[in-house]
Write a protein that holds these residues in place. Sequence first.
Motif, PDB file in Angstrom:
ATOM      1  N   ILE A 211     -56.319   5.857  27.621  1.00 26.72           N
ATOM      2  CA  ILE A 211     -56.764   7.345  27.272  1.00 26.72           C
ATOM      3  C   ILE A 211     -56.757   8.116  28.526  1.00 26.72           C
ATOM      4  N   GLN A 252     -59.203  -2.780  25.354  1.00 28.78           N
ATOM      5  CA  GLN A 252     -60.517  -2.431  24.857  1.00 28.78           C
ATOM      6  C   GLN A 252     -60.809  -1.045  25.069  1.00 28.78           C
ATOM      7  N   ARG A 253     -60.134  -0.543  26.265  1.00 27.86           N
ATOM      8  CA  ARG A 253     -60.584   0.959  26.633  1.00 27.86           C
ATOM      9  C   ARG A 253     -59.772   1.641  25.723  1.00 27.86           C
ATOM     10  N   ARG A 255     -59.308   1.264  22.847  1.00 28.49           N
ATOM     11  CA  ARG A 255     -60.054   1.369  21.634  1.00 28.49           C
ATOM     12  C   ARG A 255     -61.118   2.201  21.187  1.00 28.49           C
ATOM     13  N   MET A 256     -61.423   2.967  22.684  1.00 26.21           N
ATOM     14  CA  MET A 256     -62.841   3.478  22.747  1.00 26.21           C
ATOM     15  C   MET A 256     -63.293   4.656  21.747  1.00 26.21           C
ATOM     16  N   TYR A 257     -62.183   5.292  21.109  1.00 27.13           N
ATOM     17  CA  TYR A 257     -62.481   6.287  20.267  1.00 27.13           C
ATOM     18  C   TYR A 257     -61.728   6.112  18.815  1.00 27.13           C
ATOM     19  N   GLU A 261     -61.141   8.806  15.883  1.00 27.27           N
ATOM     20  CA  GLU A 261     -59.740   9.116  15.915  1.00 27.27           C
ATOM     21  C   GLU A 261     -59.587   9.257  14.300  1.00 27.27           C
TER      22      GLU A 261
ATOM     23  N   ASN B 231     -65.970  -0.504  33.579  1.00 25.78           N
ATOM     24  CA  ASN B 231     -64.745  -0.440  32.639  1.00 25.78           C
ATOM     25  C   ASN B 231     -65.211  -0.555  30.925  1.00 25.78           C
ATOM     26  N   LEU B 232     -66.750  -0.778  30.558  1.00 22.03           N
ATOM     27  CA  LEU B 232     -67.086  -0.876  29.293  1.00 22.03           C
ATOM     28  C   LEU B 232     -66.691   0.311  28.896  1.00 22.03           C
ATOM     29  N   ASN B 233     -66.675   0.414  27.430  1.00 19.71           N
ATOM     30  CA  ASN B 233     -66.424   1.942  26.496  1.00 19.71           C
ATOM     31  C   ASN B 233     -67.638   2.758  26.616  1.00 19.71           C
ATOM     32  N   GLY B 234     -67.837   3.678  26.876  1.00 19.46           N
ATOM     33  CA  GLY B 234     -69.103   4.771  27.117  1.00 19.46           C
ATOM     34  C   GLY B 234     -69.597   4.973  28.458  1.00 19.46           C
ATOM     35  N   ARG B 244     -64.564  17.069  29.404  1.00 25.64           N
ATOM     36  CA  ARG B 244     -64.633  16.696  27.718  1.00 25.64           C
ATOM     37  C   ARG B 244     -65.665  17.789  27.015  1.00 25.64           C
ATOM     38  N   PHE B 253     -66.413  18.586  18.348  1.00 22.56           N
ATOM     39  CA  PHE B 253     -65.433  17.807  17.626  1.00 22.56           C
ATOM     40  C   PHE B 253     -66.134  17.535  16.233  1.00 22.56           C
ATOM     41  N   PRO B 259     -62.686  14.263  21.585  1.00 23.01           N
ATOM     42  CA  PRO B 259     -64.172  13.449  21.400  1.00 23.01           C
ATOM     43  C   PRO B 259     -64.736  13.164  22.388  1.00 23.01           C
ATOM     44  N   LYS B 261     -68.330  10.428  23.506  1.00 21.84           N
ATOM     45  CA  LYS B 261     -69.399   9.508  22.943  1.00 21.84           C
ATOM     46  C   LYS B 261     -70.742  10.259  23.093  1.00 21.84           C
ATOM     47  N   THR B 330     -68.089  -5.149  24.854  1.00 20.39           N
ATOM     48  CA  THR B 330     -67.063  -4.013  24.955  1.00 20.39           C
ATOM     49  C   THR B 330     -67.517  -2.756  25.095  1.00 20.39           C
TER      50      THR B 330
END
Lengths: 284, 442
Positions: A211, A252-253, A255-257, A261, B231-234, B244, B253, B259, B261, B330
Amino acid sequence: MYQVEDATQLSENVYQIWVNAPQVARHARAGQFLIIRVDETGERIPLTISATKGDSVRVIYMAVGKTTELLATKKKGDVLADIVGPLGTPSEIKNYGTVVVIGGGVGIASTPIIAREAKEAGNHVIGIIGARNKDLLILEDEMEEVCDELFITTDDGSKGVHGFASTVLEGLLKERTIDCVWIVGPAIMMKVTSRVTIPYKVKTFVSLNPIMVDGTGMCGSCRVTVGGETKFACVDGPEFDAHQVDFDSLMQRQRMYTDEEKEAREHFHHHDHHGGCGCCGGKH
Amino acid sequence: MAKEVKDFTEVNKGLTEENAVLEALRCMSCVRPTCVKGCPVGIDIPAFIQKVAEKDFEGAAAVIKADNMLPAICGRVCPQESQCEGACILAKKEKPVAVGALERYVADWEREHGTKLPAVAEPTGKHVAVVGSGPAGLTAAAELARFGHEVTVFESLHEAGGVLTYGIPEFRLPKAIVKAEIEQVKALGVEIRLNHLVGRSVPVEELLGYDAVFLGTGAGLPYFMGIEGENLNGVYSANEFLTRVNLMHANCFPEFDTPVKRGCKVVVVGGGNVAMDAARVARRLGAAVTLVYRRREEDLPARAVEVKNAHEEGVEFLCCANPVRIVGETAVEGVECVRMEMCEVDASGRPKPTCIEGSEFTLEADVFIEAIGQGPNPLLVSMIPGLERARRGNLVVDEDGRTTVARVYAAGDAATGAATVIWAMGSAKTAAAAIDKALKEE
C-alpha cells in the motif's frame, strides 16, 4: 487532466488503459510505476508501467476494488484527475546471460517491458506467463514477440503446462544455466516462485506492491523489510532481491485496509454521487 | 469534550476589526524596531501596524506583501512568541503587540476585499526552476518572479503547498487559505507543474539546463524509531497519518476513497508541532489519544499554544516515557513503554533522558503514530552529481543558499533540517536574492 486514449478489457476483470501523460511516457523504464488518481475524491493508486508509445503510457489492472472498478468505466476521451511518474527505481538490467522473466496473473502486465529491455541488453530471454486458466492469460503475443522462448502455464491445465510458473522455472534451472530471474505477480506467487531459485543461488528480483500514498518516499506507508532492513518500496524499489524479502510482513500489511476496501466498494455500488460530508464543496 | 474536537474547522477565530485597531494602537512605533529583527522575512512591522491603526487595511496588506507573499499562512502558523512578538519592546513589561494576529487580520481582510499584487519587474529572460511548492519553494518563486525572472515550480503531489497542504491540519491552517495564497504566487507569473517528480518525471539534466535551480524539497522523509512491531497494521508515521487526512481527506471516507485507521485508543510519540497535529487530528477522528514524550512537559519542543490546544481538546500527555516495543499479532494491540528520568544536561542544553530499568508498562492502543522527526528526502539530491550533504542528510549551503553545485541553490528544511515555515521562507528569500544577483551579473 490526463486524457484516456484507449481502454479495453483483456480478460475477466482485467483491463488495459492508455493515457496521455508525456512526462511519464518519455522517461519510463522497465520496473517503474506510476500513480493514478481517477477523480477529485479518489485515492492515489500505484500501477506498474506496462508499455509506452509516444506521449502515452499503458497500465493494466484488475478491477478488484472501488478505484479500479471506477477506472474500468473510463473510455477513450475521458480524463483522469492525476498521473505522476515514472516512480521507483528502474529494473537492474544488464547483460547477465540467460534471464527468465515470469509473470503471474495480472502481473504479466509488467513483463514485456522488462523482457524487451533485457533482450536489448543482450540477454537470452525466457518468458514464463501463468494464470489460473487460459482465459486469464494476457499479453501472450507481446511476450511471444519479445522473448527468445516463451512458456505458458495454467493452474487448471486449460493451456500450456498444467501447473505453476515455479514448475517450469524449476525444470529450467535443472537443465541449464540461468543467470537472473524476474518474478512479478501476487505476493504469495512471488514468495513461492522465488524460493525455487534459492538452491541454485540465482539472482532473483521481485516487484513488490505494498500500500502506498505519495510514492515519493514521504509517508513510509510502503515500508517493507528486505534483508532485515526497512526499505521504502516507492523509492528503494519496487524491485528487490527476492531472497531477502520478508513476504509474510508484506502480505500482512497489504491486508491493512481489507474492511475499508469492502466498505468503499459497498458505498460505490449504493451511491451514485458524493455528498454529505461537506468536503466535496458541492462539486459532485 | 471541548467543542472544537468534533470537527476540522479552524480553532482560532482571529480578531474583529475593532480589536485589531485597538491592538494596533498599542504599538510604540519604535525608532529601532526590534520586532523586524525578530522576523525571518523582515516585514516592516511598525509600518503595517500603523496602517492598521489608521484602518488602512489595504495599505497594511501592501506593506506586508512587500516582504511576504504568504501572510495569511504566516499569521496562523508562525511561532510569533519567539520571533516578532518575543522581540517586541512591550514583551518586557506587559504583553507584546499581537503581531501575528494583526498580520492574519490584514491578510484575511485583503482576501475578502480583493487582493492587489505587488509590482513585478521587467522580464529578464532568465528561467529558474524551483523544486517543491512548500513554503520555501513558493517564497523563492514569488521573489524570483517579482525580480522579473521566468519561474517554473515542480511539485510531485497533485496539489501545491508541500507541508502547508499535506502536513498542517485544516483546523490550524484552512486549505482554502493556502490555495488562495498560492493563487497569488501564480498571479505573479509563476507556473506550477503538479505531478512532476524531479529526478523521475523531469530528468536531472533537464533541471540543470535552467539558468538557476532552487531546491525547496523540504524534510519529508519520516524517521522511524526502529523498535519491534513497527510493521504491524495500525502503525503510522505522522507524515502518512496527516497526509491521509489533510491531503486525501480520509476523515471523509468513504465519500473520499482514501481510508485511515481512526482507532479507539491512539498513542502518539513525539513532542513537536507535528506530534501535536497528529494527536489533535486523531482526537477529531474520535479516538482517545495519549501523547508519549521522553522528556518533561516543560521540555516539549512544540509551540506553547499548540500544547495548550491539545490539552484543551483532551489529549492525554504522558511525559518522561518512551515506547520500546509495539505489541500485537498482525495489528497494534498495545505500546510497551519505559519510564524515563532526566540526567545531566546533554549537548543540546536539555537534560538527557535515560530509561529507568524495569519500569516497563504497556498502554492499550490500536493505532500508533510516530512523530519523532523527518529528514530531507534523499531521492533528488542523490541524483545531482557533486551536491554535498551534511551528516544528517541536509544540503550543504553557504549563507546565501548556494549549494556545492554551480547555479543550484537550496533553502528551507532541505538545507537547514526540519524547522518552521517562516524559517524556510526567510532562507528562501535570501537564496532568491542571491540567485537574482547572480543572474543579473551574468
